[in-house]
Design a protein around this motif. Structure first.
Motif, PDB file in Angstrom:
ATOM      1  N   ILE A 137       0.834  -1.210   0.000  1.00  0.00           N
ATOM      2  CA  ILE A 137       0.000   0.000   0.000  1.00  0.00           C
ATOM      3  C   ILE A 137       0.868   1.259   0.000  1.00  0.00           C
ATOM      4  CG2 ILE A 137      -0.301   0.366   2.505  1.00  0.00           C
ATOM      5  CD1 ILE A 137      -3.380   0.561   1.801  1.00  0.00           C
ATOM      6  N   PHE A 138       2.071   1.146   0.569  1.00  0.00           N
ATOM      7  CA  PHE A 138       2.977   2.302   0.608  1.00  0.00           C
ATOM      8  C   PHE A 138       3.880   2.341  -0.631  1.00  0.00           C
ATOM      9  CE2 PHE A 138       2.235   0.654   4.910  1.00  0.00           C
ATOM     10  CZ  PHE A 138       1.457   1.684   5.390  1.00  0.00           C
ATOM     11  N   ARG A 139       4.288   1.135  -1.076  1.00  0.00           N
ATOM     12  CA  ARG A 139       5.233   1.081  -2.210  1.00  0.00           C
ATOM     13  C   ARG A 139       4.568   1.410  -3.542  1.00  0.00           C
ATOM     14  NH1 ARG A 139       6.560  -4.206   0.010  1.00  0.00           N
ATOM     15  NH2 ARG A 139       8.047  -3.832   1.671  1.00  0.00           N
ATOM     16  N   GLY A 140       3.356   0.939  -3.733  1.00  0.00           N
ATOM     17  CA  GLY A 140       2.775   1.079  -5.073  1.00  0.00           C
ATOM     18  C   GLY A 140       1.464   1.806  -5.130  1.00  0.00           C
ATOM     19  N   TRP A 141       0.754   1.903  -4.023  1.00  0.00           N
ATOM     20  CA  TRP A 141      -0.560   2.503  -4.041  1.00  0.00           C
ATOM     21  C   TRP A 141      -0.488   3.997  -3.780  1.00  0.00           C
ATOM     22  CZ3 TRP A 141      -4.793  -0.988  -1.431  1.00  0.00           C
ATOM     23  CH2 TRP A 141      -4.698  -2.280  -1.943  1.00  0.00           C
ATOM     24  N   LEU A 142       0.308   4.346  -2.758  1.00  0.00           N
ATOM     25  CA  LEU A 142       0.376   5.747  -2.367  1.00  0.00           C
ATOM     26  C   LEU A 142       1.579   6.464  -2.997  1.00  0.00           C
ATOM     27  CD1 LEU A 142      -0.541   5.360   1.410  1.00  0.00           C
ATOM     28  CD2 LEU A 142      -2.060   5.852  -0.481  1.00  0.00           C
ATOM     29  N   SER A 143       2.513   5.673  -3.551  1.00  0.00           N
ATOM     30  CA  SER A 143       3.677   6.296  -4.203  1.00  0.00           C
ATOM     31  C   SER A 143       3.398   6.471  -5.692  1.00  0.00           C
ATOM     32  CB  SER A 143       4.913   5.431  -3.989  1.00  0.00           C
ATOM     33  OG  SER A 143       4.717   4.176  -4.606  1.00  0.00           O
TER      34      SER A 143
END
Lengths: 244, 159
Positions: free
Chosen positions: A235-241
């Protein structure tokens, strides 16, 4: 009747296909052999088992509307082997997709039917299951709940002398009932198919699913993936970045 | 972007050069999908297996036109081509929606124009029917507005 059960999941453990295949194996009874098909190194070992079997049950996941590539490789080798050794077996398939509609497995079934015609084996049909991942998660959770029940019994027994905590048993009973209810379509058709396998008869193609409305299933699946992505970091690596 | 995936052999790569933005030769020298969902939940749009298909889902997801040339295998893609499609599910997100009145995953890169499949090799009528329907299914699944299927008598017919 001898039956060869082939688990076509690439996963090493706790696969949905393994779960459904174990259940089918239990219902079939009689002489059975179980094999795991994960890559090309498994082909020769499994093919030699075909020399001495009447029925073959494939249990596999649905990948992009069809048969996973590693199983397609095996089917091509199996076709050649059956032709070379003049082998004719009854073929049954259990396929499970992540989507709720069991009918999304229809094209995978057609591919197996075409394979049977090419390899001169008998197509006996199969079960297309929707929402299989959820049923697998529920049965794993049921084991966790069983552990919690045991813990409750011990704690209540030691602390209060009550070795029969009714509330804990009720909670476990509710979970067990829900798991059985959501899985009842799969259990019913696997029982029916086991009867056909025992008699060496054609079963036909049937579809079933986790027993819940699709909008609710989508909600549950979305929550499941959000929680998993938080724990695994996606969720941090690909969703929100920034999207690559 | 126009992407071509073919299993005709490396000798045909030169022919396809310049006919699309990217050409992928399905040579089978890569691992099959392990079904871990890591390309959704752990490292979106990337596979944990660092081979040539490591980020293939991005190419598939970004292609407006996806052309596939494949040998027929029981009314489906050859294992070499299917392996690439299996490793491409990271072009969607783990979230679900309805497309074509059925549950599918939401698209990470948006809708594409069309998926066009040319299949060669020995065919039965049943296999042709299966393949034609399968391409329509794939169009829904991968998020293309249109799915076209063409049966070739020989693979040279594509040239």
């Amino acid at each position: 009747m001898k039956t060869l059960l082939i688990n076509g999941s690439p996963k090493k453990k706790r696969s949905v296909s393994g779960f459904f295949l174990d259940m089918e194996s239990l219902f079939i009874g009689g002489e059975r052999k179980k094999e795991t098909l994960r890559n090309k190194s498994d082909h020769e070992r499994i093919l030699t088992k075909l020399d001495d079997t009447d029925n073959v049950v494939f249990c596999l996941p649905l990948y992009v509307d069809g048969v996973p590539s590693h199983v397609l490789y095996f089917m091509k080798d199996m076709e050649a082997y059956c032709r070379e050794k003049n082998i004719h077996v009854n073929i049954y398939v259990i396929s499970n997709g992540g989507f709720i509609e069991g009918r999304q497995n229809a094209w995978l079934m057609q591919v197996f039917e075409n394979f049977c015609k090419r390899s001169d084996n008998t197509w006996c049909g199969g079960i297309g299951i929707g929402g299989g991942v959820m049923l697998n998660v529920m049965r794993i959770l049921l084991v966790v709940y069983a552990g919690i029940l045991l813990l409750n019994i011990v704690i209540n027994g030691v602390a209060e002398g009550n070795w029969l905590p009714v509330e804990a048993f009720q909670n476990f009973g509710q979970q067990a009932f829900m798991t059985l209810f959501f899985s009842c379509g799969v259990i019913f058709y696997e029982l029916l198919m086991a009867g056909s396998i025992r008699k060496g008869k054609v079963f036909g193609v049937r579809f079933t699913r986790a027993m819940m409305p699709s909008f609710l299933f989508i909600l549950v699946a979305d929550i499941f993936f959000v929680i998993t992505s938080i724990f695994q970091g996606g969720i941090f690596r690909g969703w929100l970045s920034k999207k690559e | 972007m126009h992407l071509i995936i073919h299993d005709m052999g490396p000798e045909y790569d030169e022919y396809f050069k310049g006919k699309a933005d990217k050409i992928i030769s399905a040579n089978g020298k890569y691992a099959p999908c392990q079904g871990c969902f890591g390309c959704w939940t752990k490292h979106p749009a990337e596979c944990f297996m660092k081979d040539t298909l490591y980020t293939v889902c991005r190419d598939v997801g970004r292609s407006d036109i996806l052309t596939i040339i494949t040998e027929n295998c029981y009314g489906a893609y050859s294992p070499q081509v299917k392996n690439i499609l299996d490793r491409s599910i990271g072009d969607s997100t783990p979230f679900s929606t309805y497309r074509g009145k059925q549950m599918h995953h939401t698209l990470r890169y948006g809708m594409g124009e069309r998926i066009e499949v040319f299949a060669y090799g020995d065919f039965t009528d049943d296999e042709e029917k299966t393949f034609t329907e399968m391409v329509q299914r794939n169009a829904y699944n991968f998020g293309y507005r249109e799915g076209r299927f063409t049966r070739l008598e020989t693979k040279e017919d594509i040239l």
